[in-house]
Design a protein around this motif. Structure first.
Motif, PDB file in Angstrom:
ATOM      1  N   CYS A  69      -5.049   9.580   0.681  1.00 11.03           N
ATOM      2  CA  CYS A  69      -3.634   9.384   0.358  1.00 11.03           C
ATOM      3  C   CYS A  69      -3.320   9.825  -1.072  1.00 11.03           C
ATOM      4  CB  CYS A  69      -3.278   7.913   0.551  1.00 11.03           C
ATOM      5  SG  CYS A  69      -1.556   7.563   0.207  1.00 11.03           S
ATOM      6  N   CYS A 131       5.202   5.930   1.280  1.00 15.61           N
ATOM      7  CA  CYS A 131       4.456   6.709   2.283  1.00 15.61           C
ATOM      8  C   CYS A 131       5.317   7.878   2.737  1.00 15.61           C
ATOM      9  CB  CYS A 131       4.110   5.824   3.483  1.00 15.61           C
ATOM     10  SG  CYS A 131       3.353   6.725   4.837  1.00 15.61           S
ATOM     11  N   CYS A 134       2.517  11.464   6.090  1.00 16.79           N
ATOM     12  CA  CYS A 134       1.888  12.788   6.185  1.00 16.79           C
ATOM     13  C   CYS A 134       0.742  12.821   7.185  1.00 16.79           C
ATOM     14  CB  CYS A 134       1.391  13.222   4.817  1.00 16.79           C
ATOM     15  SG  CYS A 134      -0.058  12.297   4.246  1.00 16.79           S
ATOM     16  N   CYS A 137      -4.169  10.178   6.208  1.00 16.45           N
ATOM     17  CA  CYS A 137      -5.049   9.004   6.389  1.00 16.45           C
ATOM     18  C   CYS A 137      -5.414   8.846   7.859  1.00 16.45           C
ATOM     19  CB  CYS A 137      -4.374   7.747   5.856  1.00 16.45           C
ATOM     20  SG  CYS A 137      -2.745   7.436   6.550  1.00 16.45           S
TER      21      CYS A 137
END
Ligand code: SF4
Ligand code: SF4
Length: 461
Positions: A69, A131, A134, A137
């Protein structure tokens, strides 16, 4: 710790009410008298499915997702930036109301119910503000936990309750009311297309160039991002020029042309279904043989992969990104290109929603090697690339920009290491996200799209 500007519920309500233009039944205003906690829990239980439940229970808290991240990499000492912390905020509520251990001995598994609207507001700031969905993770979790899906799920419930950032509310409202997320009127749409038609006509030195609108039985129906009408009409001109030289049979629909879909970002499946269906029905109405999606990451993911499910639509018309169309033109020599026309060093940014979530990875690279004389990879790349920082609708949420720019340091370092002069991407959203990064970190680079470079390299007899 999280240091975000908390917009209070009353401030938010005042802003939202002052707009006074909500489509009833589609978007809900925040209601201070409603039992938001009860409704939140009800929606959480109602909307739970097997995929989400497995991500709720599958996490072993190994922490391996943390290094994926960019929020964590930029703020290594802040545990609230870790993907697992963000997912745990919804997981706690799931445990308290769905998981049997959490229902019997909540303290044992840290199961909790939000206490009040302030808690829901904090949850909003986490899932919308920390967040970019994307999925990096998600890709790197050994247990297959889909953290980005949990983030979107939580966003969707908050959206249903009207607890959303103002920008998300505004864009969603525009898309519900006008069919496109920038509220472009039909008149402006047609005027801009005609303006571009004249530009290309002059550039090519030909008479009676047509920009086909609502033409039936074409080889493909083209869909675009409203940003192309409002801020970047040059990309329409490039498309028009390339399609003309390639001798393509194509059309734009008068309605159902917006491929972007804020439902993907807000978690609102009803909005997702409405927008996707507009496109599918336009293609069916025009009896198009194919739908071609211009360079737009979330538009591609929504239209190509997610929209059928949201809309429960039997979509049989093949759908492709314009990247594949361009590649075919070059391979079949329908257009000729000269790489020496793009001599500056070019690097390529993989859009999360097209590469990691869409599986178009080698095709843009193949094109760039045909149309540029100095193509160089950034690292990491392909499905491991870092987000442009503006994904998941963050560009519309001004209150989170300071944090977004802070964590953009990871993207800035990645771009700078290439020593390229030009960053190419295949997504309009990434153009704006990367432009912000370049300006903030003074990188002195230029952002373009694949079609810009193809049009520039095109040899016209
Ligand atoms: S989400 Fe996956 S990688 Fe992250 S802590 Fe949980 S199990 Fe580990
Ligand atoms: S989806 Fe992306 S931004 Fe969100 S927590 Fe995962 S890696 Fe971080």
């Amino acid at each position: 710790m999280i240091n975000l500007p908390l917009v209070t519920m009353s401030q938010e309500k005042a802003k939202v009410e002052s707009l006074n233009c909500v489509s009833e039944g589609h978007l809900k205003l925040y209601d201070p008298n409603a039992s938001n906690i009860k409704e939140f829990v009800t929606l959480l239980i109602q909307r739970m499915d097997r995929h989400l439940a497995s991500s709720m229970v599958g996490c072993v808290h190994c922490g391996m997702c943390a290094e994926s991240c960019h929020y964590v990499l930029a703020r290594p000492n802040d545990p609230t930036m870790t993907p697992v912390y963000k997912a745990d905020q919804i997981r706690k509520i799931f445990k308290r109301h769905v998981d049997w251990i959490g229902r019997i001995i909540p303290w044992w598994v840290q199961a909790r119910t939000p206490a009040n609207d302030g808690d829901l507001n904090r949850l909003k700031n986490i899932v919308f503000g920390t967040c970019s969905a994307c999925k990096r993770c998600t890709l790197n979790c050994p247990m297959g936990v889909d953290i980005a899906a949990l983030i979107r799920f939580t966003r969707g419930i908050l959206t249903e309750l009207g607890i959303v950032p103002e920008g998300v509310f505004n864009v969603s409202r525009d898309q519900w009311e006008t069919g496109n997320q920038m509220a472009v009127s039909e008149e402006d749409y047609l005027d801009t297309l005609d303006w571009m038609r004249e530009e290309v006509q002059d550039e090519l030195g030909i008479a009676n160039l047509e920009i086909p609108i609502d033409k039936e039985e074409c080889d493909f129906m083209y869909t675009i991002n409203p940003r192309e009408i409002k801020f970047d009409p040059r990309s329409i001109a490039n498309a028009l020029k390339i399609f003309r030289i390639a001798g393509e049979s194509w059309t734009l629909p008068k309605w159902g042309w917006d491929q972007t879909n804020f439902g993907l970002f807000s978690g609102d499946d009803k909005l997702g279904a409405y927008v996707a269906k507009n496109i599918y029905e336009a293609a069916r109405r025009l009896r198009a043989k194919r739908i071609v999606i211009s360079e737009c990451g979330h538009g591609y993911r929504s239209t190509r992969w997610e929209g059928y499910n949201w809309a429960e639509y039997d979509q049989e018309i093949p759908t492709e990104s314009v990247i594949l169309t361009l590649m075919r033109y070059i391979q079949e020599e329908r257009i000729k290109v000269d790489p020496s026309r793009n001599p500056e060093p070019v690097t390529f940014h993989d859009s999360c929603n097209i590469a990691r979530s869409g599986d178009i990875i080698e095709e843009p690279r193949w094109i760039l090697k045909q149309v540029c004389s100095d193509f160089r990879e950034m690292h990491p790349n392909r499905i491991e690339n870092f987000c442009c920082t503006g994904g998941s609708g963050l560009l519309s949420m001004a209150e989170y920009k300071p944090l977004r720019m802070e964590v953009a340091k990871i993207k800035a370092e990645q771009l700078q290491a290439t020593r390229a002069k030009i960053v190419c991407t295949m997504c309009h959203n990434c153009v704006d996200g990367i432009t912000d990064v370049i300006q903030h970190y003074k990188l002195g680079m230029k952002v373009v799209q694949v079609m810009d470079l193809v049009a520039n390299a095109m040899v016209i007899d």
